[in-house]
Design an enzyme around this catalytic site. Structure first.
Site, PDB file in Angstrom:
ATOM      1  N   ALA A  58      14.753  39.410  -0.972  1.00  0.00           N
ATOM      2  CA  ALA A  58      15.101  39.135  -2.387  1.00  0.00           C
ATOM      3  C   ALA A  58      13.884  39.496  -3.254  1.00  0.00           C
ATOM      4  CB  ALA A  58      15.549  37.692  -2.586  1.00  0.00           C
ATOM      5  N   HIS A  69       6.539  40.704  -5.758  1.00  0.00           N
ATOM      6  CA  HIS A  69       6.347  41.255  -4.409  1.00  0.00           C
ATOM      7  C   HIS A  69       5.847  42.705  -4.495  1.00  0.00           C
ATOM      8  CE1 HIS A  69       9.647  38.261  -3.339  1.00  0.00           C
ATOM      9  NE2 HIS A  69       8.695  37.961  -2.464  1.00  0.00           N
ATOM     10  N   GLU A  85      -0.274  34.288  -6.086  1.00  0.00           N
ATOM     11  CA  GLU A  85      -0.809  32.985  -6.505  1.00  0.00           C
ATOM     12  C   GLU A  85       0.268  32.058  -7.067  1.00  0.00           C
ATOM     13  OE1 GLU A  85      -5.477  33.868  -7.319  1.00  0.00           O
ATOM     14  OE2 GLU A  85      -4.179  33.771  -9.065  1.00  0.00           O
ATOM     15  N   ASP A 105       2.477  30.891  -5.200  1.00  0.00           N
ATOM     16  CA  ASP A 105       2.452  29.932  -4.091  1.00  0.00           C
ATOM     17  C   ASP A 105       0.984  29.664  -3.749  1.00  0.00           C
ATOM     18  OD1 ASP A 105       5.372  29.812  -3.566  1.00  0.00           O
ATOM     19  OD2 ASP A 105       5.092  31.927  -3.185  1.00  0.00           O
ATOM     20  N   GLN A 119       0.238  27.582  -0.679  1.00  0.00           N
ATOM     21  CA  GLN A 119       0.490  28.370   0.534  1.00  0.00           C
ATOM     22  C   GLN A 119      -0.690  29.306   0.810  1.00  0.00           C
ATOM     23  OE1 GLN A 119       4.341  30.393   1.674  1.00  0.00           O
ATOM     24  NE2 GLN A 119       3.396  32.147   0.685  1.00  0.00           N
ATOM     25  N   SER A 149      10.398  34.787  -9.164  1.00  0.00           N
ATOM     26  CA  SER A 149      10.705  34.103  -7.917  1.00  0.00           C
ATOM     27  C   SER A 149      12.074  34.573  -7.448  1.00  0.00           C
ATOM     28  CB  SER A 149      10.755  32.588  -8.169  1.00  0.00           C
ATOM     29  OG  SER A 149      11.434  31.941  -7.113  1.00  0.00           O
ATOM     30  N   ARG A 187      14.186  32.796  -6.189  1.00  0.00           N
ATOM     31  CA  ARG A 187      15.151  31.744  -6.552  1.00  0.00           C
ATOM     32  C   ARG A 187      15.672  31.877  -7.987  1.00  0.00           C
ATOM     33  NH1 ARG A 187      12.088  29.078  -2.712  1.00  0.00           N
ATOM     34  NH2 ARG A 187      13.354  28.045  -1.112  1.00  0.00           N
TER      35      ARG A 187
END
Ligand code: PAF
Length: 254
Positions: A33, A38, A149, A151, A154, A186, A188
């Site tokens: 996704a 990305h 960044e 996340d 993470q 994101s 989502r």
């Protein structure tokens, strides 16, 4: 589409191909996704490395909520185009049994940072993340790996894991990428309906402009967000909110 990028689905084939790869290998692990955030990681890897490997694996062990896993967006056709256009050389796209030969009997666990912020409200999430990243690192054997960044927690945990286990992999943090209206990119975001999508950028605006966390919470709740948490750590203000069933996270420097 005739692709230059080679897609590999099994660990055995990846390991055999890896033996032929030379030079600096940049790795971008993803759950698919894909969005411009990305792509910025792939492009940075392309600039800095001789070979770029991406992975797509929707890792079930990091989803503490089964519904979230079942509804995780899948945009494979568009992802393949995006990866090819970004100049990714190899895409590793295994299935569950390839990655979890052990059916998750073994895990990597961190005991402090992973229990705060997102870890406090998503039990087991970071154990799943660290375990799958350790597996992917051992398969791909990258020189460096790129993480957004958005996340941030993470990123810190993966960097810490590499230090703790003496993995000689450079962990490179990359700036969070936002939509024109400020919403953090994101996967989502695809799950937001049009009303929620219109409201969503207010999350970033409040995080950046409010004087303190109390004011931030009040303003977000008044606007219709359900606040999961708001906290300040590492010189940053972190937050997670729900708009309907969709959970959004963001962080800003303070
Ligand atoms: O950030 C993500 O997309 C995932 O947590 C990661 C690092 C690919 C592990 O599944």
């Amino acid at each position: 589409m005739k692709m230059k990028m080679k897609i590999i689905n099994t660990v055995r084939e990846f390991q055999a191909t890896r033996k032929e790869m030379r030079g600096r290998l940049g790795f971008v692990p993803t759950m698919g996704a894909l969005h411009a955030g990305h792509v910025s990681l792939m492009e940075r890897a392309k600039e800095e490395c001789d070979i770029v490997v991406a992975s797509i694996f929707v890792n079930p062990t990091q989803f503490n909520d089964k519904k979230d896993l079942e509804t995780y967006p899948n945009t494979l056709e568009a992802d393949l185009h995006a990866l090819e256009n970004a100049g990714v050389d190899f895409l590793f796209m295994p299935n569950y049994s390839e990655v979890y030969l052990d059916d998750y009997r073994y895990e990597v666990r961190e005991k402090e940072l992973s229990k705060t912020l997102c870890g406090k409200v998503r039990p087991g999430h970071f154990d799943g993340v660290l375990s799958v990243v350790m597996k992917l690192f051992n398969i791909v054997r990258p020189t460096c790996a790129y993480f957004g960044e958005k996340d941030y927690q993470q990123y810190l945990l993966i960097k810490g894991m590499c230090e703790a286990f003496f993995l000689e992999i450079e962990i490179i943090p990359c700036p969070l990428v936002r939509e024109a209206d400020g919403l953090a990119m994101s996967s989502r975001n695809l799950k937001l309906d049009s009303t929620a999508r219109q409201l969503a950028p207010l999350f970033y605006r409040e995080l950046s402009k409010c004087k303190n966390l109390h004011e931030c919470r009040l303003n977000l709740e008044r606007a219709g967000f359900v606040v999961d948490y708001l906290e300040e750590e590492f010189g940053r203000r972190f937050g997670a909110v729900f708009l309907g069933k969709v959970r959004l996270i963001d962080n800003v420097q303070i």
